[in-house]
Scaffold this motif. Structure first.
Motif, PDB file in Angstrom:
ATOM      1  N   PHE A   1      14.951   8.395  -4.877  1.00 40.97           N
ATOM      2  CA  PHE A   1      13.641   7.659  -4.865  1.00 40.97           C
ATOM      3  C   PHE A   1      12.668   8.022  -5.964  1.00 40.97           C
ATOM      4  CE2 PHE A   1       9.912   9.212  -3.621  1.00 40.97           C
ATOM      5  CZ  PHE A   1       9.999   7.812  -1.797  1.00 40.97           C
ATOM      6  N   PHE A   2      12.432   9.266  -6.062  1.00 43.65           N
ATOM      7  CA  PHE A   2      11.511   9.229  -7.319  1.00 43.65           C
ATOM      8  C   PHE A   2      12.173   8.299  -8.578  1.00 43.65           C
ATOM      9  CE2 PHE A   2      10.960  12.834  -4.707  1.00 43.65           C
ATOM     10  CZ  PHE A   2       9.897  12.900  -4.534  1.00 43.65           C
ATOM     11  N   GLY A   3      13.212   7.982  -9.184  1.00 41.40           N
ATOM     12  CA  GLY A   3      13.367   7.081  -9.826  1.00 41.40           C
ATOM     13  C   GLY A   3      12.619   5.474  -9.924  1.00 41.40           C
ATOM     14  N   LYS A   4      13.069   5.778  -8.716  1.00 38.36           N
ATOM     15  CA  LYS A   4      13.161   4.341  -8.338  1.00 38.36           C
ATOM     16  C   LYS A   4      11.621   3.863  -8.099  1.00 38.36           C
ATOM     17  CE  LYS A   4      16.833   2.384  -7.520  1.00 38.36           C
ATOM     18  NZ  LYS A   4      18.280   1.189  -8.562  1.00 38.36           N
ATOM     19  N   GLN A   5      10.998   4.639  -7.324  1.00 34.65           N
ATOM     20  CA  GLN A   5       9.895   4.691  -7.020  1.00 34.65           C
ATOM     21  C   GLN A   5       8.636   4.508  -8.846  1.00 34.65           C
ATOM     22  OE1 GLN A   5       7.701   8.692  -6.263  1.00 34.65           O
ATOM     23  NE2 GLN A   5       5.897   8.061  -5.013  1.00 34.65           N
ATOM     24  N   ASN A   6       7.625   3.569  -8.618  1.00 30.99           N
ATOM     25  CA  ASN A   6       6.559   2.827  -9.160  1.00 30.99           C
ATOM     26  C   ASN A   6       5.359   3.427  -9.038  1.00 30.99           C
ATOM     27  OD1 ASN A   6       5.309   1.388 -10.518  1.00 30.99           O
ATOM     28  ND2 ASN A   6       6.557  -0.548 -10.088  1.00 30.99           N
ATOM     29  N   PRO A   7       5.089   4.816 -10.124  1.00 25.19           N
ATOM     30  CA  PRO A   7       4.252   5.763 -10.359  1.00 25.19           C
ATOM     31  C   PRO A   7       2.940   4.737 -10.492  1.00 25.19           C
ATOM     32  CG  PRO A   7       5.323   5.043 -12.671  1.00 25.19           C
ATOM     33  CD  PRO A   7       6.274   4.513 -11.928  1.00 25.19           C
ATOM     34  N   ILE A   8       3.228   3.289 -10.846  1.00 28.54           N
ATOM     35  CA  ILE A   8       2.551   2.343 -11.006  1.00 28.54           C
ATOM     36  C   ILE A   8       1.186   1.983 -10.009  1.00 28.54           C
ATOM     37  CG2 ILE A   8       0.391   0.384 -12.077  1.00 28.54           C
ATOM     38  CD1 ILE A   8       1.961   1.892 -14.390  1.00 28.54           C
ATOM     39  N   LEU A   9       3.069   1.097  -9.426  1.00 29.15           N
ATOM     40  CA  LEU A   9       2.158   0.083  -7.978  1.00 29.15           C
ATOM     41  C   LEU A   9       2.850   0.621  -6.728  1.00 29.15           C
ATOM     42  CD1 LEU A   9       4.124  -3.013  -9.028  1.00 29.15           C
ATOM     43  CD2 LEU A   9       1.796  -2.767  -9.232  1.00 29.15           C
ATOM     44  N   ASP A  10       3.591   1.501  -6.916  1.00 28.73           N
ATOM     45  CA  ASP A  10       3.738   2.531  -5.411  1.00 28.73           C
ATOM     46  C   ASP A  10       3.814   4.271  -5.720  1.00 28.73           C
ATOM     47  OD1 ASP A  10       3.952   3.336  -3.008  1.00 28.73           O
ATOM     48  OD2 ASP A  10       6.707   2.777  -3.077  1.00 28.73           O
ATOM     49  N   PRO A  11       2.478   4.583  -5.940  1.00 24.89           N
ATOM     50  CA  PRO A  11       2.530   6.256  -6.319  1.00 24.89           C
ATOM     51  C   PRO A  11       3.004   7.512  -5.220  1.00 24.89           C
ATOM     52  CG  PRO A  11       0.512   5.395  -7.219  1.00 24.89           C
ATOM     53  CD  PRO A  11       1.446   4.483  -6.370  1.00 24.89           C
ATOM     54  N   ASP A  12       2.371   6.994  -4.355  1.00 22.72           N
ATOM     55  CA  ASP A  12       1.911   7.677  -3.299  1.00 22.72           C
ATOM     56  C   ASP A  12       3.083   6.761  -1.972  1.00 22.72           C
ATOM     57  OD1 ASP A  12       0.230   9.743  -5.240  1.00 22.72           O
ATOM     58  OD2 ASP A  12      -1.625   7.692  -3.907  1.00 22.72           O
ATOM     59  N   TRP A  13       4.479   6.872  -1.813  1.00 24.54           N
ATOM     60  CA  TRP A  13       4.661   6.364  -0.850  1.00 24.54           C
ATOM     61  C   TRP A  13       4.706   6.904   0.845  1.00 24.54           C
ATOM     62  CZ3 TRP A  13       8.742   8.188   2.712  1.00 24.54           C
ATOM     63  CH2 TRP A  13       9.125   7.452   3.435  1.00 24.54           C
ATOM     64  N   VAL A  14       4.606   6.130   1.913  1.00 27.25           N
ATOM     65  CA  VAL A  14       4.410   6.451   2.916  1.00 27.25           C
ATOM     66  C   VAL A  14       5.068   5.900   4.109  1.00 27.25           C
ATOM     67  CG1 VAL A  14       2.911   7.180   5.085  1.00 27.25           C
ATOM     68  CG2 VAL A  14       1.801   7.450   2.561  1.00 27.25           C
ATOM     69  N   PHE A  15       6.241   5.848   4.569  1.00 28.30           N
ATOM     70  CA  PHE A  15       6.749   5.582   5.851  1.00 28.30           C
ATOM     71  C   PHE A  15       6.017   4.610   6.506  1.00 28.30           C
ATOM     72  CE2 PHE A  15      10.142   5.555   9.427  1.00 28.30           C
ATOM     73  CZ  PHE A  15      10.877   4.204   9.213  1.00 28.30           C
ATOM     74  N   ASP A  16       6.416   3.418   6.216  1.00 31.58           N
ATOM     75  CA  ASP A  16       5.130   2.123   7.393  1.00 31.58           C
ATOM     76  C   ASP A  16       5.478   2.549   8.991  1.00 31.58           C
ATOM     77  OD1 ASP A  16       4.197   0.790   4.961  1.00 31.58           O
ATOM     78  OD2 ASP A  16       5.694  -0.514   4.942  1.00 31.58           O
ATOM     79  N   HIS A  17       6.137   2.466   8.988  1.00 27.52           N
ATOM     80  CA  HIS A  17       6.025   3.405  10.775  1.00 27.52           C
ATOM     81  C   HIS A  17       6.404   4.418  11.327  1.00 27.52           C
ATOM     82  CE1 HIS A  17       8.391  -0.685  10.636  1.00 27.52           C
ATOM     83  NE2 HIS A  17       9.180  -0.456   9.755  1.00 27.52           N
ATOM     84  N   ASN A  18       5.431   5.775  10.507  1.00 24.90           N
ATOM     85  CA  ASN A  18       5.441   6.573  10.671  1.00 24.90           C
ATOM     86  C   ASN A  18       4.547   7.254   9.683  1.00 24.90           C
ATOM     87  OD1 ASN A  18       5.094   9.674  11.358  1.00 24.90           O
ATOM     88  ND2 ASN A  18       7.075   9.254  12.308  1.00 24.90           N
ATOM     89  N   SER A  19       3.543   6.937   9.836  1.00 22.99           N
ATOM     90  CA  SER A  19       2.889   7.785   8.400  1.00 22.99           C
ATOM     91  C   SER A  19       2.667   9.302   7.933  1.00 22.99           C
ATOM     92  CB  SER A  19       1.087   6.815   8.972  1.00 22.99           C
ATOM     93  OG  SER A  19       0.705   7.672   9.536  1.00 22.99           O
TER      94      SER A  19
END
Length: 215
Positions: free
Chosen positions: A129-147
């Motif tokens: 998950f953290f390897g796939k996370q883009n630190p620039i475009l998506d640094p703070d992932w939040v689940f769209d269906h449960n914030s």
């Protein structure tokens, strides 16, 4: 007068056709993305039984459409069927990994394996998950269906898995990342080679779990 009468009869005939023979206008086809949309509506309403039904219909309609597998994975988790949750998430990864919501899958797999006590797998998927996370475009992932579910929860799963696997140094690093990312000034530095130090790590994990659940 005759034209007016014919117009009335034609209109009445059309209404009768629509009422008694709805297929007069052709069959209304529900697409796989519409089924997923309905499923997510039920999921967000916490009607997980109904959500499961919609997502299942979507998978039957199109076995390659990602969002219904995603929905099934998360829904099964809420129904405390973690093994089924793993099945649908991992099944999707064998079909497609190019969709934008890929982090949803790795987060879901982290939670599901944690629930099953599969600590190695939970740690693996958390790291992916953290390897796939883009630190620039998506640094703070939040689940769209449960914030209320976000990347800090995944980091906590990682920390818990590391603790259970006796990777205490890694666990302490993960705990400190959670504190830092959540804006807390807390810095954990314990002697994790001792029972007392490991007990302190466990206390921090329990505290962070409570904090994140209530945030």
């Amino acid at each position: 007068m005759m034209k007016h009468t014919r117009y009335i009869l034609t209109t009445v005939g059309l209404v009768i056709c629509l009422v008694f023979f709805p297929n007069c206008r052709g069959k209304i086809v529900t697409t796989e993305d519409e089924l997923a949309e309905y499923g997510w509506t039920m999921y967000e309403s916490k009607d997980y039984i109904e959500a499961r039904s919609w997502f299942a219909d979507g998978i039957k309609k199109d076995t390659s459409y990602y969002d219904n597998y995603n929905g099934m994975g998360w829904t099964m988790g809420h129904l405390r069927l973690a093994d089924s949750s793993v099945y649908y998430f991992e099944k999707l990864l064998t079909i497609d990994t190019t969709f934008d919501e890929i982090l949803d899958i790795y987060a879901g797999l982290s939670f599901a394996h944690n629930a099953l006590g599969n600590n190695t797998e939970a740690r693996t998927y958390s790291n992916i998950f953290f390897g796939k996370q883009n630190p620039i475009l998506d640094p703070d992932w939040v689940f769209d269906h449960n914030s209320k579910i976000n990347y800090l929860d995944v980091r906590l799963i990682l920390a818990v898995s590391e603790f259970r696997l006796a990777l205490f140094e890694n666990c302490q690093e993960s705990i400190n990342k959670i504190y830092k990312d959540s804006g807390a000034a807390t810095v954990v530095e314990v002697d994790y080679t001792t029972p007392a130090g490991r007990s302190k790590l466990a206390t921090h994990l329990a505290s962070l779990q409570k904090t994140l659940q209530n945030s």
